[in-house]
Write an enzyme that holds these catalytic residues in place. Structure first.
Site, short mmCIF file in Angstrom:
data_model
loop_
_atom_site.label_atom_id
_atom_site.label_comp_id
_atom_site.label_asym_id
_atom_site.label_seq_id
_atom_site.Cartn_x
_atom_site.Cartn_y
_atom_site.Cartn_z
N PHE A 553 -13.34 -9.88 1.02
CA PHE A 553 -13.64 -8.47 0.83
C PHE A 553 -12.76 -7.63 1.76
O PHE A 553 -12.62 -7.95 2.95
CB PHE A 553 -15.10 -8.17 1.17
CG PHE A 553 -16.10 -8.81 0.27
CD1 PHE A 553 -16.57 -8.16 -0.86
CD2 PHE A 553 -16.59 -10.08 0.55
CE1 PHE A 553 -17.51 -8.76 -1.68
CE2 PHE A 553 -17.53 -10.67 -0.27
CZ PHE A 553 -17.99 -10.02 -1.39
N ASP A 554 -12.21 -6.58 1.23
CA ASP A 554 -11.66 -5.54 2.09
C ASP A 554 -12.84 -4.82 2.74
O ASP A 554 -13.95 -4.81 2.19
CB ASP A 554 -10.82 -4.57 1.26
CG ASP A 554 -10.30 -3.42 2.10
OD1 ASP A 554 -9.70 -3.68 3.15
OD2 ASP A 554 -10.53 -2.26 1.71
N LYS A 555 -12.60 -4.21 3.89
CA LYS A 555 -13.71 -3.53 4.57
C LYS A 555 -13.88 -2.10 4.07
O LYS A 555 -14.88 -1.76 3.44
CB LYS A 555 -13.48 -3.53 6.09
CG LYS A 555 -14.62 -2.81 6.86
CD LYS A 555 -14.37 -2.80 8.34
CE LYS A 555 -13.33 -1.77 8.73
NZ LYS A 555 -13.83 -0.38 8.60
N THR A 556 -12.87 -1.28 4.32
CA THR A 556 -13.01 0.15 4.07
C THR A 556 -13.11 0.44 2.58
O THR A 556 -12.22 0.08 1.81
CB THR A 556 -11.82 0.91 4.68
OG1 THR A 556 -11.73 0.59 6.06
CG2 THR A 556 -12.00 2.41 4.50
#
Length: 874
Positions: A553-556
């Site tokens: 997963f990307d965070k932002t």
């Protein structure tokens, strides 16, 4: 030292449907061979894919690079054409394969993919074949190609045309700019109806009972159910002949034989042409084998048995066609979501116009409970909009006018969800006015319909395997049948019995159910996902999702809201907080990065009415920060790691101490420097999504054993967010290229999906086994680049998608077991004496069984979201 230029790929290759198209690869290969060009690749930026060219300025000037790229693109675009659309009248998978083979064998056709539902994608070389020849070939098969072009298409143009020869065809869903592409946009508002449709009627909905009127072209004088009528007529003639032969006494023999001959005529009517076409191209399909078996039965005097064979075969075909039509209609129903007309303000008047005449920038009035006719943003009125038809969101979304229409008009990509609206969604109780940002052919809904239709032609790994299996299996069966013809030499039996047994084996071993097992499941799975606001681009990502064990997963914007806020402003000695904020806001309000937007928004609020200077010469330093000029001095704003590298000076001790203190609190940091002096540090914090923890728990319950968050933020900030959402692994301090390497490392351990926003994470998503983009509604980049696009900004759609994919894989496996199991049973059974009639009954029964089993996917519901939107939206 090389320089880089980025050119708009859709302008270089306006007719390439997507960045992965073969013409894009040709362009890259062509430019890569030019002297002075170091590297060419596709990058993502803004709303369109970009062609990134790295060149040596010692050999080439910028102007030469641009001219070379434009010339190469024009040469490729002029030579290679693309056709996407719907072939009407394809009744079953064997016919689809026959037509696809006929198109592929045509000199000049480079690739043709035809799904059993009729979805076609074709690429051809104009120097060897023209559009008219392709159209003639399709028509020679007794079929019709239907394509709806853009709103700029001339009124009255028949949808029967394969392609539009008008050079003015521009701006539709695949950006056709010259004369050879028609993108499939199944939107009845964008094309004239076929000749059998009266003016004002929909080519989809005018038939009684909502029948799929696409079949009229094939159905003939009895309408879309002609094949089914012929099958029943065959059965009636068979029953009459059987009655005359066995129940009536004193009648001549020819009376019953005449009935059987009539049954032959009705039962074989739709099969004879296909069989002879297959034989002409030296292909042996089930149609050919059935006719040979029926002819053999007639030659042996077994007229009743031959007629029974054709009856069972024809009714099996008809029911298979009807069942597949259900899944196809689920997709076509998406196109009917958009209204046909719009109420447009022109001066002081409100006039009703066809949606294809609504221009970008028009103001459209949407009354309560009406469907929205176009994509755009709200300029007046407050309401709630049911976005489930496009995004799958279960609850209506509140909408309000934009604060600054001029700013929204200048950059629609930065619109807030509270003001952004989509065609096909349903207005609530309030009347609103929207300003359109796209023509009807370019709306999010139109793109989704086109891409879902194109996805039908993408073969899954299992389908490719079954195709290879059939290429080996069918010749083996033919060889076995040939050997059985001479069984009378070894076994004491007449030739008649050996011939009959050989025909029965041919029928029993034909892999009809195997051929339809995977396509029917993929079609149903893709259709079900589209109804829930999830775009899955073909069988490969659908199957791969179902076998995943790991997700990154990307965070932002993925695990977090993507709306960070300023929490800390720490200045160094001698700097006022207002000066630091004013400098940061002046630069960051010119950037579209989420952190920049947060600084510009919250910083301006903190400054109040204080003056803010104007920045210029803003340059983005990918993955690091930005630099600009403010009042003649150079401003640097970026991560602490940006300072002390290259020609950027190191941080002062006071700034370093502030950075360390804020990092211990898990803040995301931006350092501000003016000239050679540090002004201070801004600390930001993003908010985890409310649905993140529950989504991750649901994914674990589905069998996802490893989940990793990858982020460009500092490791401590990444770990802080990971802990809040329930993730054990968080990899921080990653540049975009580091994210790609991280995905490669994870992929080396098995299949991996990457979930991001489809823009900044595009390289990592492309590297993963499956790229999943969130919040894709309204985003061209996300729709084009991702393998799977979650149309809403709702992370909770992910477990539904994974669950649907797992169910699809399960059904594909069930279908393979049934289809291969029936063949494994029937072949020895027919060798040992099972008759042709029972063999055909079991054979066609297994085919119907796998299709019906696949259709169960249309009713799939996420167990974790019992209230999720479903077919009622369509």
């Amino acid at each position: 030292m090389t320089k880089t230029v980025q050119l708009d790929l859709p302008l270089l290759l306006p007719d390439a449907p997507e960045a992965s198209d073969a013409c894009v690869a040709r362009l890259i290969a062509s430019l890569g061979q030019k002297p002075g060009v170091a590297r060419v690749h596709v990058a993502e930026g803004g709303t369109d894919p970009l062609l990134c060219i790295h060149y040596d300025p010692e050999y080439l000037t910028l102007g030469q690079v641009r001219r070379t790229a434009q010339a190469a693109g024009a040469e490729i675009d002029a030579r290679f054409g693309h056709i996407s659309g719907q072939i009407v009248g394809v009744r079953h998978v064997r016919q689809a394969r026959s037509v696809q083979a006929a198109l592929t064998d045509q000199h000049g056709v480079l690739e043709a993919r035809l799904d059993p539902s009729g979805a076609l994608r074709l690429e051809f070389d104009r120097t060897r074949i023209d559009q008219g020849q392709i159209e003639a070939l399709i028509q020679s098969q007794g079929l019709v190609f239907v394509a709806a072009a853009s709103g700029s298409r001339d009124a009255g143009m028949e949808t029967r045309a394969v392609v539009d020869g008008e050079p003015s065809l521009r701006g539709h869903a695949v950006r056709a700019a010259e004369d050879h592409t028609v993108g499939l946009v199944l939107n009845p508002t964008e094309a004239a109806p076929p000749s059998h449709v009266q003016e004002g009627e929909s080519p989809h909905d005018h038939a009684p009972g909502g029948e799929d009127t696409h079949d009229h072209a094939h159905g003939g004088f009895l309408g879309p159910n002609t094949e089914l009528v012929f099958a029943f007529a065959c059965g009636a003639a068979l029953a009459l002949g059987f009655g005359l032969e066995n129940l009536a006494s004193g009648l001549p023999v020819w009376a019953s034989i005449a009935c059987y001959i009539v049954a032959y005529g009705f039962g074989g009517f739709f099969t004879v042409g296909e069989a002879f076409e297959n034989l002409r191209r030296k292909r042996f399909e089930i149609d050919t084998l059935m006719l040979v078996a029926a002819a053999g039965a007639a030659a042996l005097g077994a007229w009743a048995e031959g007629a029974l064979l054709l009856f069972l075969f024809s009714i099996g075909h008809a029911l298979e066609h009807y069942a597949l039509g259900r899944a196809k209609r689920a997709i076509e129903a998406l196109a009917d979501l958009a209204p046909r007309t719009a109420h447009v303000k022109r001066g002081d008047q409100i006039i009703e116009l066809p949606v294809d005449q609504v221009e970008v920038g028009d103001t459209v009035v949407v009354r309560p409970n009406e469907r929205l006719p176009a994509d755009g943003f709200v300029v007046a009125g407050v309401t709630s909009v049911d976005q489930a038809p496009v995004t799958g969101e279960s609850m209506p979304v509140d909408k309000q006018p934009v604060a600054d229409p001029a700013l929204a008009r200048a950059d629609p990509s930065r619109l807030e969800p509270a003001s952004l609206v989509f065609a096909g969604t349903i207005n609530g109780a309030g009347a609103i006015e929207i300003e359109t940002t796209r023509k009807s052919s370019d709306t999010t809904l139109a793109k989704v319909v086109r891409m879902v239709s194109e996805a039908e032609t993408q073969k899954s790994p299992t389908q490719r395997f079954t195709d290879r299996f059939e290429r080996i299996f069918v010749p083996v069966v033919l060889a076995l049948a040939f050997l059985l013809l001479f069984a009378w030499v070894v076994v004491d039996e007449p030739f008649r019995d050996s011939f009959y047994r050989a025909m029965a084996v041919l029928v029993a071993a034909s892999p009809c159910a195997l051929a339809i097992a995977t396509p029917s499941a993929v079609l149903s799975g893709v259709a079900r996902a589209a109804r829930a606001g999830v775009l899955i681009k073909g069988g490969a990502p659908l199957e791969n999702l179902g076998s995943l064990k790991a997700i990154a997963f990307d965070k932002t914007g993925t695990l977090t809201e993507g709306r960070p806020r300023i929490t800390d402003v720490v200045t160094v000695r001698g700097t006022r907080q207002a000066d630091l904020l004013a400098t940061a806001v002046a630069v960051e309000r010119l950037s579209d990065h989420p952190l920049a937007e947060a600084i510009a928004r919250d910083g301006a609020e903190r400054l109040g009415s204080a003056p803010i200077a104007t920045a210029s010469d803003v340059r983005s330093l990918t993955g690091q920060g930005v630099t600009a000029l403010v009042e003649g001095e150079t401003i640097w704003i970026g991560k602490p790691e940006m300072f002390g590298r290259g020609d950027v000076g190191a941080l002062s001790d006071e700034t370093t101490a502030a950075v360390e203190q804020l990092r211990l609190q898990g803040r995301t940091l931006m350092v501000v420097r003016k000239g050679a002096r540090d002004l201070g540090v801004i600390g930001l914090l993003d908010t985890p999504r409310a649905a993140a923890r529950g989504t991750l728990t649901a994914l674990r319950n589905l069998g996802i054993s490893r989940m990793v968050m990858i982020s460009g933020d500092h490791q401590k900030a990444a770990q802080a967010i990971a802990g809040q959402v329930g993730l054990a692994e968080a990899w921080g301090d990653l540049m975009p290229e580091d994210k790609v390497e991280a995905i490669k490392k994870l992929r080396a351990e098995g299949k991996i999906a990457m979930v991001g926003d489809g823009v900044n994470d595009a390289p990592a998503m492309a590297t993963a086994t499956v790229g999943i983009a969130m919040g894709a509604a309204g985003s061209d980049v996300a729709l084009e680049t991702a393998d799977v696009a979650l149309m809403s900004d709702d992370l909770a759609q992910l477990p539904f998608t994974i669950g649907l994919s797992r169910r699809t894989r399960g059904i594909i496996l069930q279908n393979l077991i049934v289809s291969l199991g029936v063949v494994a049973f029937l072949v020895p059974a027919t060798i040992l004496g099972l008759g042709i009639g029972p063999a055909v009954a079991l054979h066609e029964g297994s085919t119907l069984l796998v299709v019906i089993n696949a259709l169960r996917l249309l009713a799939y519901r996420d167990p974790a979201r019992a209230g999720a939107p479903d077919a009622r939206r369509i």
